[in-house]
Design a protein around this motif. Sequence first.
Motif, PDB file in Angstrom:
ATOM      1  N   VAL A 178     -24.674   6.968  16.264  1.00 65.20           N
ATOM      2  CA  VAL A 178     -24.270   5.270  15.145  1.00 65.20           C
ATOM      3  C   VAL A 178     -23.652   5.622  14.641  1.00 65.20           C
ATOM      4  CG1 VAL A 178     -25.976   4.283  13.798  1.00 65.20           C
ATOM      5  CG2 VAL A 178     -27.115   5.100  15.865  1.00 65.20           C
ATOM      6  N   HIS A 179     -23.757   7.144  13.675  1.00 64.15           N
ATOM      7  CA  HIS A 179     -22.424   7.362  12.688  1.00 64.15           C
ATOM      8  C   HIS A 179     -20.911   7.862  12.956  1.00 64.15           C
ATOM      9  CE1 HIS A 179     -26.803   7.203  10.886  1.00 64.15           C
ATOM     10  NE2 HIS A 179     -25.919   6.430  10.059  1.00 64.15           N
ATOM     11  N   LEU A 180     -21.107   8.335  14.405  1.00 64.80           N
ATOM     12  CA  LEU A 180     -18.939   8.763  14.631  1.00 64.80           C
ATOM     13  C   LEU A 180     -17.950   7.698  14.212  1.00 64.80           C
ATOM     14  CD1 LEU A 180     -18.259  11.212  15.776  1.00 64.80           C
ATOM     15  CD2 LEU A 180     -18.376   9.999  18.634  1.00 64.80           C
ATOM     16  N   LEU A 185     -13.295   7.083  10.640  1.00 58.24           N
ATOM     17  CA  LEU A 185     -11.710   5.847   9.862  1.00 58.24           C
ATOM     18  C   LEU A 185     -11.100   6.731   9.540  1.00 58.24           C
ATOM     19  CD1 LEU A 185     -10.811   3.008  10.184  1.00 58.24           C
ATOM     20  CD2 LEU A 185     -12.354   2.735   9.037  1.00 58.24           C
ATOM     21  N   PRO A 186     -12.306   6.871   8.107  1.00 56.43           N
ATOM     22  CA  PRO A 186     -11.537   7.566   7.069  1.00 56.43           C
ATOM     23  C   PRO A 186     -10.683   9.111   6.966  1.00 56.43           C
ATOM     24  CG  PRO A 186     -13.932   7.029   6.648  1.00 56.43           C
ATOM     25  CD  PRO A 186     -13.829   6.951   8.203  1.00 56.43           C
ATOM     26  N   ILE A 231     -19.425   8.453   3.452  1.00 51.69           N
ATOM     27  CA  ILE A 231     -19.301   7.767   4.522  1.00 51.69           C
ATOM     28  C   ILE A 231     -20.798   7.590   6.208  1.00 51.69           C
ATOM     29  CG2 ILE A 231     -18.718   6.287   6.009  1.00 51.69           C
ATOM     30  CD1 ILE A 231     -16.749   5.731   3.947  1.00 51.69           C
ATOM     31  N   THR A 232     -21.253   9.127   6.611  1.00 54.76           N
ATOM     32  CA  THR A 232     -21.588   9.620   7.363  1.00 54.76           C
ATOM     33  C   THR A 232     -22.875  10.113   6.841  1.00 54.76           C
ATOM     34  OG1 THR A 232     -19.561  10.068   8.785  1.00 54.76           O
ATOM     35  CG2 THR A 232     -21.833  10.760   9.288  1.00 54.76           C
ATOM     36  N   PHE A 233     -23.000  11.029   5.855  1.00 51.72           N
ATOM     37  CA  PHE A 233     -24.401  11.310   5.273  1.00 51.72           C
ATOM     38  C   PHE A 233     -25.746  11.080   4.285  1.00 51.72           C
ATOM     39  CE2 PHE A 233     -26.407  15.313   3.787  1.00 51.72           C
ATOM     40  CZ  PHE A 233     -27.324  15.215   2.833  1.00 51.72           C
TER      41      PHE A 233
ATOM     42  N   VAL B 112     -22.862   1.420  -0.752  1.00 48.15           N
ATOM     43  CA  VAL B 112     -23.777   2.767  -0.676  1.00 48.15           C
ATOM     44  C   VAL B 112     -25.183   2.611  -1.067  1.00 48.15           C
ATOM     45  CG1 VAL B 112     -21.082   3.762  -1.631  1.00 48.15           C
ATOM     46  CG2 VAL B 112     -22.948   2.720  -3.383  1.00 48.15           C
ATOM     47  N   VAL B 113     -26.102   2.009  -1.476  1.00 48.06           N
ATOM     48  CA  VAL B 113     -27.380   2.003  -1.397  1.00 48.06           C
ATOM     49  C   VAL B 113     -27.653   1.746  -0.035  1.00 48.06           C
ATOM     50  CG1 VAL B 113     -29.374   1.093  -2.238  1.00 48.06           C
ATOM     51  CG2 VAL B 113     -26.711   0.521  -3.875  1.00 48.06           C
TER      52      VAL B 113
END
Lengths: 300, 276, 354
Positions: A178-180, A185-186, A231-233, B112-113
């Motif tokens: 889901v998070h890959l 992108l960044p 952004i992933t964590f 971010v929340v």
Amino acid sequence: MNGNAPTQRPAQAPGVFAAVGLPPIIWLLALFLAPLAVIWAYSFGENRTLVDIAITGNWANYARALKPLYLAILMKSLGFAALTTLICFILGLPVALAISFASPRGKLLLLLAVMLPFWTNLLVRTYALMAILRTEGLINAGLGAVWNALAVPLDADPFTPLPLINNNFAVVLGLVYVHLPFMVLPLYAALDRLDRSLIEASLDLGAGHLATLWRVVVPLALPGIVSGVIITFIPALGAYLTPDLLGGTSSQMIANVIERQFRSANDWPFGAALSFLLMYMTFAALLLQAFIRRRSEAAR
Amino acid sequence: MRAGPLDYLARWPLRLWLALVGLFLYLPLVSLVVFSFNDSRRISVWRGFSLGWYRTLFEDGELVAAFGNSLVIAAASTLISLVLGTAAAILLWRFRFAGKAALEATLGLPVVVPEICLGVAFLVFFTAVVPWPTELPWPLNLGAIIIAHASFSFSFVALVVRARLASFDPALAEAARDLGAGEWAIFRDIMVPHLVPGLVAGALLAFTLSLDDFVITFFTSGPDTITFPIKVYSMVRFSVTPAVNAASTLLILLTAALTALALWLQGADIAKQAAA
Amino acid sequence: MPEVSRRALGGLAIALALEGCSRRWPKGANGEEQRLNFYNWDTYTGETTLADFEAATGIEVTMSHYGNNDELFARLRAGNPGYDVIVPSNEFVTRLQISGMLSPLDHARLPNKANLAPQFVDVPYDPGRRWSMPYTWLALGIGYRKSRVDGVPDSWKWVLDSDRYSGRIGLLAEGDDLIRLGAKYLGHSVNGVTPAIMEQVTQMLIRQKRHVKLFHHDEGQDLLAAGEIDLVVEYNGDIAQVMAEDDDLDFVVPREGTLLNSDCLCIPAGAPRPDNAHRFINFLLDATVGAGIADTIRYPTPNGAALALMPADYRDNRAIFPAGPGMERSEYGRFRSIGHIRAVEEAITRVMAA
């Protein structure tokens, strides 16, 4: 970003300022900050009766949230999130590198290809993975067919399906899945901005590709890498649906515990405290990111 | 032409890696779509091609109503996000004022929340603090969900519109002002045309965010305001048949179409923005 | 394909158009609008019950679903959003009533209450039935696949305290129920769970967890029927439903006794149409209507007159009406206190986290 923007003071155009300023500010205050403030207040409250909550102003809920039981769940969530981020980084860095060195048209196509799954509903993506991993899912069905065709005639036992779902493995796999795109992108943005001549110089001086990667590329792209990591964590830490659908009997993460406080345990104050703990951790991660960015900019 | 040392994409290890990651990302989704056409109750053993599951979907009144709800919520929250996001973008672009940094930081919060925190905040807010009035006719009873969606998506719209504003030349507005045009005329006739690609991209972004959302909707919806992802969630929990695949495929198609539209409209801006 | 899409689009358009207009219902002789909002469990009514009610009285019933009692409670917490009749379980009748969320029932408008079996006329959780009328009663037990299990698993031991069927067990995710079943297995009353007993049960569940394949949220019978698990802790009615389709399945109430429940009809405080609500409840208590409901949902009915109308395959069904030493030791649960709920919640979190 605002190279040629006007920078007026509100007094210079009060009508316009009110027209563009009031709606978003009022909405933010009343319908975004207010709900968060209410939760924050509840985290200092307790259940007086089954329906009434009294704001007592004490830290009892936070104290309870930091008991070993919940701390352990928090640690497990941090562990899942960290592992997910690491795997996404390892998988995503080469992808981002490859995209950044592609032709402009190739870049667009590859970026699109990476982002498209991201634009699909989270539930759909998780369900797609479920369908693949189940006992009678695609992987097991495929392996079973191959096994039965090859090994069984040789007198082996019939195929026992692999337990690929309802366990921690599935949760991490699901979180990575889901998070890959969040990571790529960044990373791509940072790598794209790199000065190629530095990489060429490093290669010319005899360093191998991996050494160049580690000692030239990563330090230069550090702010972007940190962005991608954060952004992933953060979303991985607060994941609810993935552990819910893919997890087993010991895979609950902090978001699942929070959900239970609001939906079945009827303990809103405690759930609020847990939510805010999660938010404080988020803010801490963001502060860390800002700190690293400022330091790396100062170092330039 | 021989590949240069930096022509990473031409090297086979990287190509293999890209291919494997691509397989990992797309295999589940492709298999999902393929099996939605399966002529059987199983979701992993192919028996034959059939559109039967799509027929089942369209005949499921609750599912159709849930889909309708999702579309209405997405449309309404997109409209609200557009207005708020554009206003916020113009505010931050044009003015300098005390607390501007704080406002920018606050605008960044919805991004971010963690979603679960927002979800429970809205649940409590609309249950205990400002109870959404009951017995409202459709679609007003979806108001709580619409507000929640607008709240978290207008920051994204503001981001997109602000990026587009960066390339607006204020001299044009100045010239118009000198010629006697009022502020509203300037906005409508000069700024908006320039902003249109950003507005469209922002709108599509907000629409997709709303349509895709699960967690926040999970907490703010009720039994009479079921949305599509919630209905699919209960289908996933209770009866996993290719009907779920079919419903998911429709959602994927809708999202893909909207994304393609957005990207086509934004064109070259994307690559530039991604590097910004 | 064209036929499907045209019909679907048409249906969607009509549905949207209809719902877009605000509806006006005519007022009945009692001064209330001729409609009713019924908030019920999923698939928990007869096939024609609502239509029959409308035919008999002209009152249109709109039914919405909730998945569990907590959802019902959470929904009503901030005020009644317009429901007229709800179906909480016995413990939640208590919770709702002490929170002031129920309207008392007017027995004068419920003549069909004479149909109730004697043991449901006056119950500890609602003395004199001031707040509720029984709709069904339920018993938790073990559903199992006969061919994959040795003999009859008539003890909680096989699901709570044994590795014999490791990896093939499904437990209920409902924490409160699990703790009380564990207490029952250890020989205590379901309403006498002291902190010491709770600790004992928690440790037992933590030990047992590695043999449990999954915790289900009320889809246990589907998982059993699909072969994902071979033993499941589930309600008798749910298992009776899948037993009708698969002869290899059976149900037993363990001999240590079990937790009994009763889903009851109540009128929430602030119901917009209390008179219609009374008429609906009275209708549901009718013998023929009750029989129709029981025939569809396959849960035991507390309605003695309805029971008399049911065929033998229902009355003698050992899954629907379990018998034996287990039933004699079975008890209804009771709401204890907020502190107790919190302790249970924490115990379950510990089990899940272990």
